[in-house]
Write a protein that holds these residues in place. Structure first.
Motif, PDB file in Angstrom:
ATOM      1  N   GLU A 194       0.831  -1.203   0.000  1.00  0.00           N
ATOM      2  CA  GLU A 194       0.000   0.000   0.000  1.00  0.00           C
ATOM      3  C   GLU A 194       0.864   1.251   0.000  1.00  0.00           C
ATOM      4  OE1 GLU A 194      -3.007   0.034   2.965  1.00  0.00           O
ATOM      5  OE2 GLU A 194      -3.676  -2.005   2.563  1.00  0.00           O
ATOM      6  N   GLY A 242       0.894   4.431  -2.634  1.00  0.00           N
ATOM      7  CA  GLY A 242       0.963   5.835  -2.221  1.00  0.00           C
ATOM      8  C   GLY A 242       2.133   6.565  -2.848  1.00  0.00           C
ATOM      9  N   GLY A 301      -1.036  11.548   2.846  1.00  0.00           N
ATOM     10  CA  GLY A 301      -1.859  10.401   2.473  1.00  0.00           C
ATOM     11  C   GLY A 301      -2.483   9.744   3.693  1.00  0.00           C
ATOM     12  N   TYR A 302      -1.684   9.592   4.750  1.00  0.00           N
ATOM     13  CA  TYR A 302      -2.206   8.965   5.972  1.00  0.00           C
ATOM     14  C   TYR A 302      -3.254   9.860   6.634  1.00  0.00           C
ATOM     15  CZ  TYR A 302      -2.261   6.669  10.527  1.00  0.00           C
ATOM     16  OH  TYR A 302      -2.651   6.024  11.675  1.00  0.00           O
ATOM     17  N   THR A 332      -5.345  11.827   5.112  1.00  0.00           N
ATOM     18  CA  THR A 332      -6.612  11.651   4.393  1.00  0.00           C
ATOM     19  C   THR A 332      -7.250  10.310   4.745  1.00  0.00           C
ATOM     20  OG1 THR A 332      -5.458  10.707   2.484  1.00  0.00           O
ATOM     21  CG2 THR A 332      -5.838  13.068   2.460  1.00  0.00           C
ATOM     22  N   TYR A 333      -6.419   9.299   5.000  1.00  0.00           N
ATOM     23  CA  TYR A 333      -6.949   7.989   5.405  1.00  0.00           C
ATOM     24  C   TYR A 333      -7.656   8.093   6.756  1.00  0.00           C
ATOM     25  CZ  TYR A 333      -6.835   3.289   7.401  1.00  0.00           C
ATOM     26  OH  TYR A 333      -7.165   2.112   8.030  1.00  0.00           O
ATOM     27  N   SER A 357      -9.267   8.294   0.651  1.00  0.00           N
ATOM     28  CA  SER A 357      -8.286   7.366   0.107  1.00  0.00           C
ATOM     29  C   SER A 357      -6.865   7.816   0.426  1.00  0.00           C
ATOM     30  CB  SER A 357      -8.460   7.252  -1.416  1.00  0.00           C
ATOM     31  OG  SER A 357      -7.360   6.594  -2.000  1.00  0.00           O
ATOM     32  N   PHE A 358      -6.050   6.890   0.933  1.00  0.00           N
ATOM     33  CA  PHE A 358      -4.638   7.158   1.224  1.00  0.00           C
ATOM     34  C   PHE A 358      -3.896   7.561  -0.052  1.00  0.00           C
ATOM     35  CE2 PHE A 358      -0.390   5.128   1.083  1.00  0.00           C
ATOM     36  CZ  PHE A 358       0.273   5.937   1.993  1.00  0.00           C
TER      37      PHE A 358
END
Length: 662
Positions: free
Chosen positions: A59, A63, A228-229, A231-232, A237-238
Motif C-alpha cells: 500500500e 501511495g 496520504g495517511y 486523508t486515510y 483514500s490514502f
C-alpha cells in the motif's frame, strides 16, 4: 527474521523473474507478479510467511506511485481532459456497473452479488497503467493524460463505493455517509490547494537551506505519505491524498528534485505491490475454474475496453486516443481488492466469488502491458476501415510545406531549435501533444501539428513526405524508434538527427540509419571540463586538445559501432581544428601599434586575421594596413598548431593582459 526474510526472498525472486522478462522483451511488472505467484501461499516450495504484512507495505508502494505521479502531473495538465475526467468517468462507471449486472445475470448470480461484481470491475489499475506507460514511453502523451484523468476520478469514486456497497440493505444511512464523505473531500481539496500551496513550498525552502540531502529526501517522503495517511484518518483514500500532495509540491521550485529522489524508493515498493498481486493468484483455483475465469476475463476486457473507447469518442477524442484508452484501462484495478475484502468481511460476497474476482483482476493486470503494446497495430487497422480524421494544425501555411524541418517534440530543446530556424528564415513544423507547449509555440507564431509524432497520420499532417530533415528531441527510445521508422517509410531520403538517451540504444539507431546523434550527457561533461580548465588558466589550445581527446576516447570505447556518432566526431574534430578564436589586445601586448602586414602574422604563424572588433564597430576581413590598438578584439582562424604558434609569438603565456578569449 520474519518479514525481513520475506522481503529478501521477494527482491531476489523479482530480480531473476524480471531478468527473464527482460530477455523475453516483456514488461518487468510481469516478472514481479510471477515472483509473487512462485512465493505465494498457494504454491509449494519457498513461501512468504507474512503475506498480510507484505500487502501493507505494498500500500505504501501505491501511495508513493501516486505521490510521484502528482509530482510530474500538474493540475494544469488536467485542463485538456477535465470534461472526460469529470463527466466521462462517472458515465464509464455506470456503464461498467450495468455490464457487471448483465454478466451476473448470465452467470446466474443474485442481484446483490451482480451489483458487487459490476462495482468491482468498474475500477481500473493506476499502478499497472502507470508502469506500462513508463515502460512504453507514452507518459506525457494526450492519451496518457486522458487515462490518468479518468483514473483520478475513479480513485475518488472508491470513497462512495466503500460507503454504499456495504450498506445496500440500508440506502438512507448510505446516502448520509456519502454526503459526509463528499464534504470531507471538498474541505481537503480546498485546504491543500489554498493552504498547502503556500505551506509546502515554504517548508521545502527551509529544508533546502539546511543543506542536507538526507533531510530533503525524508521531508518529501514525510509529505507524501504523511498527507496520504491524514486523508486515510478522515475516511478518504490514502493514495488520493498522496497524489494531491504531489500535485501541490509540483507547483514549487523543488518538484523536479523531489521526483528524482523519490523514484528509486517508489520502484522498490512498487515491486512489493506487484508481488503481492501475484500472491493472490491461486493456481489450483485457476485450473479448477479455468473456463469460467477465461470467459470472465474475455467479457470484462472486451466490454470494458469498448466502454472506454466509446466514451473517448463521445468526448471527441479522435485518432489513436480511443484505441489507446480502451487497451490501457480495460483491466480490473487494485482498489477492487480493497472493496472485495470489505464485501467478504461483511458477508456480502462468498469466498468462491472473492477468489473468482481476484483471479480475474490479476489476469487482466497481466494482460495489460501486452495488449497496450498493440495500440499502434490496432490503430493501423482502424485507419484502413474508417475514414481518416483531420488533425489540428496551427500557423500552418495554406500552400503547405516542402523541404522543411520536422521537430518531433516541442520541449525546451525543440523550442531552441525552432527559434534558431526561425531567425534563419528556414521552414519548420513542430509536432507536439502537450497543450502548454503548444500554447507557447503558437504565441511565437511557429507552425505546429497537434498530435503524437509516433503515428503515421500525424507525420502525414506535418508533410513528412516532403520534409528534408527530422529532428527527434524526445528521449524515450520506444517513441523515437516509432517516429523514425514511420517517417522513413514515408520519406526514405529523410535525414534524421536524434537524441541519444543511453549508449545502450546505439544498435537500434544504427539499424535505423540515423544521420547524427546527440548525447546530452557527453556534451555537458565536455563543456564543464572546458569551463573548469579555463578557470584554471589552461591555454585554450590545450583545452581543445584535451576535450577532443576525451571525445575521441569516448567514441572509440563506447561508441565505436556508431557510424552516425563517428561521422559527427570527424566533423567536430575538423571544426575545432580550424576554430575561430578571439584575442584580446592588452596594453602590454606586443601587437599594439603594429599593422597586420608589419607583424607578418600569416607568414610567421599560419593564422589568418578575419576580423577586428573595436568598440562597437566590427571590421571584417581587415587589410594589411590595419594597426592594432589596445582593447581590440581580434578574430583569428587556423589550425591548433597555427594558433599555438600565434600565442607563443604574439601572446606570451606569462602575460595575463593578452590572452585568448572564447
Amino acid at each position: 527474521m520474519g518479514i525481513a526474510t520475506d522481503i529478501i526472498l521477494l527482491v531476489v525472486a523479482a530480480f531473476f523473474c524480471g531478468l527473464l522478462m527482460q530477455r523475453l522483451k516483456q514488461p518487468l511488472i510481469l516478472g514481479y507478479i510471477l515472483a509473487g505467484v512462485l512465493l505465494g501461499p498457494h504454491t509449494g516450495g519457498l513461501t512468504i510467511t507474512e503475506v498480510h504484512d507484505i500487502e501493507l507495505l505494498a500500500e505504501i508502494g501505491v501511495g508513493l506511485l501516486l505521490f510521484a505521479l502528482g509530482l510530474e502531473f500538474s493540475h494544469k495538465d488536467l485542463k485538456p481532459v477535465k470534461y472526460i475526467a469529470l463527466l466521462g468517468t462517472p458515465l464509464q462507471i455506470g456503464l461498467t456497473l450495468a455490464l457487471g449486472i448483465g454478466i451476473g445475470k448470465m452467470m446466474g448470480w443474485d442481484p446483490k452479488t451482480s451489483i458487487w461484481f459490476g462495482a468491482l470491475i468498474s475500477l481500473s489499475s493506476t499502478m499497472v497503467l502507470l508502469k506500462t506507460l513508463m515502460n512504453q514511453g507514452w507518459l506525457g502523451t494526450l492519451s496518457s493524460k486522458v487515462m490518468i484523468g479518468m483514473l483520478i476520478v475513479q480513485d475518488l469514486a472508491v470513497v462512495p463505493m466503500l460507503i454504499i456497497l456495504p450498506l445496500l440493505n440500508d440506502p438512507a444511512a448510505g446516502f448520509v455517509s456519502l454526503g459526509y464523505a463528499a464534504l470531507k473531500a471538498a474541505l481537503f481539496l480546498v485546504g491543500m490547494f489554498v493552504l498547502g500551496a503556500k505551506l509546502l513550498p515554504w517548508l521545502m525552502r527551509h529544508i533546502v537551506k539546511l543543506g542536507s540531502r538526507e533531510l530533503f529526501l525524508l521531508a518529501i517522503i514525510a509529505i507524501g505519505l504523511g498527507i496520504g495517511y491524514a486523508t486515510y484518518l478522515v475516511g478518504l483514500s490514502f493514495a488520493f491524498g498522496a497524489f494531491i500532495a504531489g500535485m501541490v509540491l509540483n507547483e514549487s521550485d523543488y518538484g523536479h528534485q523531489a521526483l528524482s529522489d523519490i523514484i528509486p524508493l517508489r520502484d522498490v515498493f512498487g515491486l512489493l505491490f506487484f508481488a503481492s498481486v501475484g500472491m493472490l493468484l491461486d493456481p489450483r483455483f485457476f485450473v479448477n475454474n479455468f473456463s469460467t475465469i477465461l470467459l470472465l476475463v474475455l467479457v470484462v476486457s472486451i466490454g470494458k475496453g469498448l466502454i472506454f473507447s466509446l466514451i473517448s469518442w463521445m468526448f471527441r477524442y479522435g485518432n489513436v486516443i480511443p484505441v489507446a484508452v480502451g487497451l490501457g484501462l480495460f483491466q480490473v484495478g487494485e482498489f477492487s481488492f480493497v472493496l472485495a475484502r470489505i464485501g467478504l468481511g461483511t458477508g456480502a460476497i462468498g469466498h468462491d466469488f472473492y477468489n473468482l474476482v481476484l483471479t480475474t483482476a490479476v489476469l487482466t493486470m497481466i494482460l495489460t502491458p501486452m495488449l497496450s503494446a498493440q495500440t499502434d497495430r490496432l490503430y493501423t487497422l482502424k485507419k484502413r476501415w474508417f475514414q481518416k480524421e483531420p488533425l489540428e494544425s496551427i500557423n500552418f501555411p495554406e500552400k503547405g510545406l516542402s523541404g522543411h524541418v520536422l521537430i518531433a517534440g516541442g520541449g525546451r530543446v525543440g523550442v531552441q531549435i525552432a527559434a534558431t530556424l526561425d531567425r534563419l528564415a528556414l521552414p519548420f513544423v513542430i509536432i507536439e501533444l502537450d497543450q502548454r507547449r503548444i500554447d507557447q509555440a503558437q504565441n511565437k507564431g511557429y507552425a505546429i501539428v497537434y498530435g503524437d509524432a509516433s503515428h503515421e497520420i500525424v507525420l502525414a499532417a506535418a508533410s513528412a513526405a516532403t520534409a528534408s530533415l527530422l529532428v527527434v528531441t524526445i528521449p524515450g527510445i520506444v517513441v523515437s524508434q516509432s517516429i523514425i521508422t514511420h517517417a522513413r517509410r514515408m520519406n526514405n531520403s529523410l535525414e534524421v538527427v536524434a537524441r541519444l538517451s543511453d549508449p545502450e540504444f546505439l544498435d537500434i539507431f544504427n539499424e535505423l540509419d540515423v544521420t547524427d546523434l546527440v548525447y546530452p550527457e557527453l556534451e555537458a561533461g565536455l563543456e564543464m571540463t572546458r569551463q573548469a580548465l579555463l578557470a584554471l588558466g589552461i591555454p585554450v589550445t590545450e583545452i581543445q586538445r584535451q576535450t577532443e581527446t576525451l571525445r575521441q576516447e569516448y567514441f572509440t570505447s563506447s561508441m565505436s559501432r556508431s557510424k552516425p556518432y563517428k561521422t559527427l566526431s570527424q566533423f567536430r574534430s575538423a571544426e575545432q581544428q580550424f576554430d575561430l578564436q578571439w584575442v584580446k589586445i592588452g596594453s602590454d601586448c606586443n601587437l599594439v601599434g603594429r599593422a597586420i602586414g608589419e607583424a607578418e602574422i600569416r607568414k610567421t604563424t599560419g593564422v589568418s586575421v578575419v576580423g577586428v572588433l573595436r568598440g562597437d564597430n566590427l571590421e571584417p576581413n581587415p587589410g594589411p594596413g590595419l594597426v592594432f590598438q589596445e582593447r581590440d578584439l581580434v578574430a583569428i582562424i587556423g589550425s591548433c598548431d597555427a594558433r599555438q604558434a600565434f600565442q607563443e609569438r604574439f601572446v606570451p603565456s606569462e602575460r595575463v593582459s593578452c590572452q585568448l578569449a572564447l
